[in-house]
Design a protein around this motif. Structure first.
Motif: not given
Length: 136
Positions: A31-40
């Motif tokens: 789980l180490v790492g960078v996470y993004a979410v969708k925005t528009n």
């Protein structure tokens, strides 16, 4: 020739022995790492999980364009905690780390609970519920 083969076999045996004695990687290290979410419709970096010493920490980009100072320590999620957080009573395969305010999970892609479904297999869980996450 026989002496060379014996030396190679002895060397390989030593390497295998050493590999067996080394500490096993924790599944949560995935789980180490960078996470993004969708925005528009666009991905936006939101959370970074790091391993510092023997603990996991979280940084975010909620209020600033740069990564924050470490916000919280996170612990590996047990099956009992998974059941409490997600109310999932099945035998779902998961890996997770959580604090009192946030959890991040890796589950099989397509996992669904009530109206939430994760296509990526990663999701953040906080006070508002689950949010699809994208590991970058």
């Amino acid at each position: 020739m026989k002496n060379t083969l014996n030396c190679v076999a002895a060397g390989l045996s030593s390497l295998l022995l050493l590999a067996g004695c080394s500490p096993r990687a924790e599944p949560e290290a995935q789980l180490v790492g960078v996470y993004a979410v969708k925005t528009n419709g666009a991905l936006r970096e939101l959370v970074k999980i790091e391993r510092q010493g023997g603990r996991y920490i979280m940084r975010d980009k909620v209020r600033t364009p740069e990564w924050s100072e470490p916000k919280m320590q996170m612990q590996p999620v047990t099956r009992e905690r998974w059941n409490r957080i997600t109310t999932d009573t099945g035998n779902t395969a998961f890996i997770g780390v959580s604090s009192d305010q946030l959890a991040i999970f890796k589950v099989p892609p397509g996992w669904q609970k009530n109206s939430f479904r994760t296509e990526t297999g990663y999701f953040l869980f906080y006070s508002q519920g689950p949010v699809e996450a994208y590991k970058l």
